[in-house]
Design a protein around this motif. Structure first.
Motif, short mmCIF file in Angstrom:
data_model
loop_
_atom_site.label_atom_id
_atom_site.label_comp_id
_atom_site.label_asym_id
_atom_site.label_seq_id
_atom_site.Cartn_x
_atom_site.Cartn_y
_atom_site.Cartn_z
N VAL A 1 0.87 -1.17 0.00
CA VAL A 1 0.00 0.00 0.00
C VAL A 1 0.91 1.23 0.00
CG1 VAL A 1 -1.83 1.24 1.22
CG2 VAL A 1 -1.74 -1.26 1.33
N PRO A 2 0.67 2.26 -0.78
CA PRO A 2 -0.43 2.37 -1.75
C PRO A 2 -0.13 1.62 -3.04
CG PRO A 2 0.92 4.33 -1.85
CD PRO A 2 1.49 3.48 -0.73
N GLY A 3 -1.11 1.52 -3.90
CA GLY A 3 -0.96 0.81 -5.16
C GLY A 3 -0.70 1.74 -6.33
N HIS A 4 -0.29 1.16 -7.43
CA HIS A 4 -0.06 1.92 -8.65
C HIS A 4 -0.77 1.24 -9.81
CE1 HIS A 4 2.77 -1.03 -10.33
NE2 HIS A 4 3.22 -1.18 -9.10
N VAL A 5 -0.84 1.93 -10.95
CA VAL A 5 -1.52 1.38 -12.13
C VAL A 5 -0.58 1.32 -13.33
CG1 VAL A 5 -3.90 1.90 -11.49
CG2 VAL A 5 -2.51 3.67 -12.58
N ARG A 6 0.71 1.08 -13.08
CA ARG A 6 1.65 0.97 -14.18
C ARG A 6 1.76 -0.45 -14.74
NH1 ARG A 6 6.25 3.51 -15.61
NH2 ARG A 6 6.48 1.59 -16.83
N THR A 7 1.29 -1.46 -14.00
CA THR A 7 1.46 -2.83 -14.45
C THR A 7 0.75 -3.10 -15.77
OG1 THR A 7 1.76 -3.66 -12.21
CG2 THR A 7 1.05 -5.25 -13.86
N MET A 8 -0.48 -2.66 -15.90
CA MET A 8 -1.24 -2.90 -17.14
C MET A 8 -0.62 -2.15 -18.32
SD MET A 8 -3.56 -1.27 -19.32
CE MET A 8 -4.51 -0.11 -18.33
N PRO A 9 -0.32 -0.85 -18.22
CA PRO A 9 0.35 -0.20 -19.36
C PRO A 9 1.69 -0.84 -19.71
CG PRO A 9 -0.57 1.43 -17.88
CD PRO A 9 -0.71 0.12 -17.19
N GLU A 10 2.41 -1.32 -18.70
CA GLU A 10 3.69 -1.98 -18.97
C GLU A 10 3.49 -3.23 -19.81
OE1 GLU A 10 7.88 -2.03 -18.65
OE2 GLU A 10 6.55 -0.55 -17.70
#
Length: 338
Positions: free
Chosen positions: A318-327
Motif C-alpha cells: 500500500v499504496p498501489g499503482h496502475v503501471r502494471t497494465m500499461p507496462e
C-alpha cells in the motif's frame, strides 16, 4: 508462426490482496492510485481541423524520444482525456521506454466544446482512421502503435476490422483495454444496480451538461426536457448519441457500433484485454477464439476491474499503482514493431 502461439507471453496480472472485487479494483485505480513513477507527464497541445469543419485537440507528451522511436497513440474512454489515470500511466510507460506518446481527444473531451452538431461515439471508425492517417503522415519515420481504452478500444478494434488488410499501412499493432466489444451487453450492465447508482451517475454528470451546451449551439437538436429526464446511458444514447451520429436509436447504435462482430476481419496484430470481473463488461459477453481471427490475441485475466489493474507497492503493498497494465500492454505492442 501463428500469433496465438506466443502472443500471451509476458501477459499476467495479480491483484493486491487488499483490493478484492472488480468495483474496488476499478475505483481505487481511478481515485487513489499512483499513476507514474517518473515526473508527471507534460503536454503540448495542438489543434487539428477536421474534414467536416470541426476540430479535435491532441496532447503530445513532452518527454524525450529518438527520432525513429515508435509513436504510441492512446484513444481514451467515455468522458476521458489526457488527464485520465490510464493516460498518465501510459505516458509514464512511454517516457520510461523512449516512445513518443500522444492522446487525441474525442470531440468535446479536451475541455472545449466542439463546433459541429455531433459529439463522439463508440463505433466512430471513420474518425479513428482520419486520426491515425494524420499521425502516420506527420511521423513518417516512426512505427505507429495504437491503444484504446474502454470506448476508445471498441472504436479502435472496430476500425481495425473495417480496415482489414489496409490497417497495416497505418499501424504495426493495436490494443483494446477493458472495451465493451458487445455494446448492448455493456450498456445494459452499467444501467443496473450498483453500476447505475455510481458509474452511470458519474458519466451523466458530465455528459448531460455538455449535451445541453451542444443544444445551445444548435437549437432544436434534441428534446431538452427528455434529456434532463434521462437516468441511464440507454436513454441518453437514445436521445443524443444515436440520432446525432446517424443511428435510428440506442439498439441500432449498440448493434452497429460493436467491434465484436468484426474481430475476425482484423489483419493487424491486435490485443483485446478484458478482466473477467469488470463491472461494466459481463464476462459472458466477451469474445472467444471462435469470434476472432489469427491476428487477435485475447487476454482475459480473472481480476482487474474496469481499467483498474492496480498493483501493490511499498513494504505492505500500500499504496498501489496502475503501471502494471500499461507496462504489459505497451511491451506487447512494442514487440510488434520488430
Amino acid at each position: 508462426m501463428n500469433l496465438r502461439d506466443c502472443a500471451t507471453e509476458g501477459l499476467s496480472y495479480e491483484a493486491p490482496w487488499w483490493l478484492p472485487g472488480g468495483n474496488l479494483q476499478t475505483l481505487w485505480a481511478a481515485l487513489g492510485s499512483r499513476r507514474h513513477f517518473g515526473p508527471a507527464p507534460r503536454w503540448q497541445r495542438s489543434r487539428w481541423n477536421t474534414p467536416d469543419g470541426d476540430f479535435i485537440d491532441v496532447d503530445h507528451a513532452q518527454h524525450a524520444s529518438a527520432a525513429q522511436a515508435p509513436l504510441l497513440v492512446l484513444f481514451h474512454g467515455l468522458e476521458g482525456s489526457s488527464g485520465s489515470h490510464y493516460a498518465m500511466a501510459f505516458a509514464d510507460f512511454a517516457a520510461a521506454h523512449g516512445l513518443a506518446f500522444a492522446v487525441p481527444h474525442f470531440r468535446g473531451c479536451s475541455g472545449e466544446l466542439n463546433h459541429a452538431p455531433r459529439a463522439y461515439h463508440s463505433g466512430d471508425f471513420a474518425e479513428i482512421d482520419w486520426v491515425l492517417a494524420r499521425f502516420a503522415q506527420e511521423n513518417p519515420g516512426r512505427p505507429l502503435l495504437a491503444v484504446g481504452v474502454s470506448l476508445g478500444g471498441n472504436a479502435l478494434l472496430r476500425w481495425a476490422g473495417e480496415a482489414g488488410e489496409t490497417a497495416r499501412a497505418r499501424v504495426r499493432a493495436v490494443a483494446a483495454v477493458c472495451s465493451p466489444l458487445d455494446l448492448a451487453a455493456g450498456g445494459h450492465a452499467i444501467g443496473r444496480g450498483f453500476n447505475r447508482q455510481v458509474y452511470t451517475r458519474v458519466f451523466l454528470s458530465t455528459m448531460v451538461p455538455k449535451a445541453l451546451k451542444k443544444l445551445e449551439q444548435h437549437p432544436g437538436l434534441f428534446d431538452r426536457a427528455a434529456l434532463l429526464a434521462a437516468r441511464d446511458l440507454y436513454e441518453f444514447d437514445n436521445l443524443f448519441t444515436a440520432p446525432l451520429h446517424g443511428f435510428r436509436n440506442t439498439d441500432d447504435y449498440w448493434a452497429r457500433a460493436s467491434a465484436k462482430p468484426v474481430l475476425h476481419r482484423i489483419r493487424v496484430p491486435a490485443l483485446a484485454l478484458n478482466a473477467l470481473n469488470d463491472p461494466f463488461v459481463p464476462a459472458t459477453s466477451l469474445p472467444t477464439a471462435q469470434d476472432t481471427g489469427p491476428c487477435v490475441t485475447l487476454w482475459q485475466p480473472p481480476r482487474g476491474g474496469h481499467v483498474g489493474f492496480p498493483s501493490a507497492a511499498g513494504r505492505w503493498g500500500v499504496p498501489g499503482h496502475v503501471r502494471t497494465m500499461p507496462e504489459a500492454v505497451g511491451r506487447w505492442l512494442v514487440a510488434h514493431t520488430a
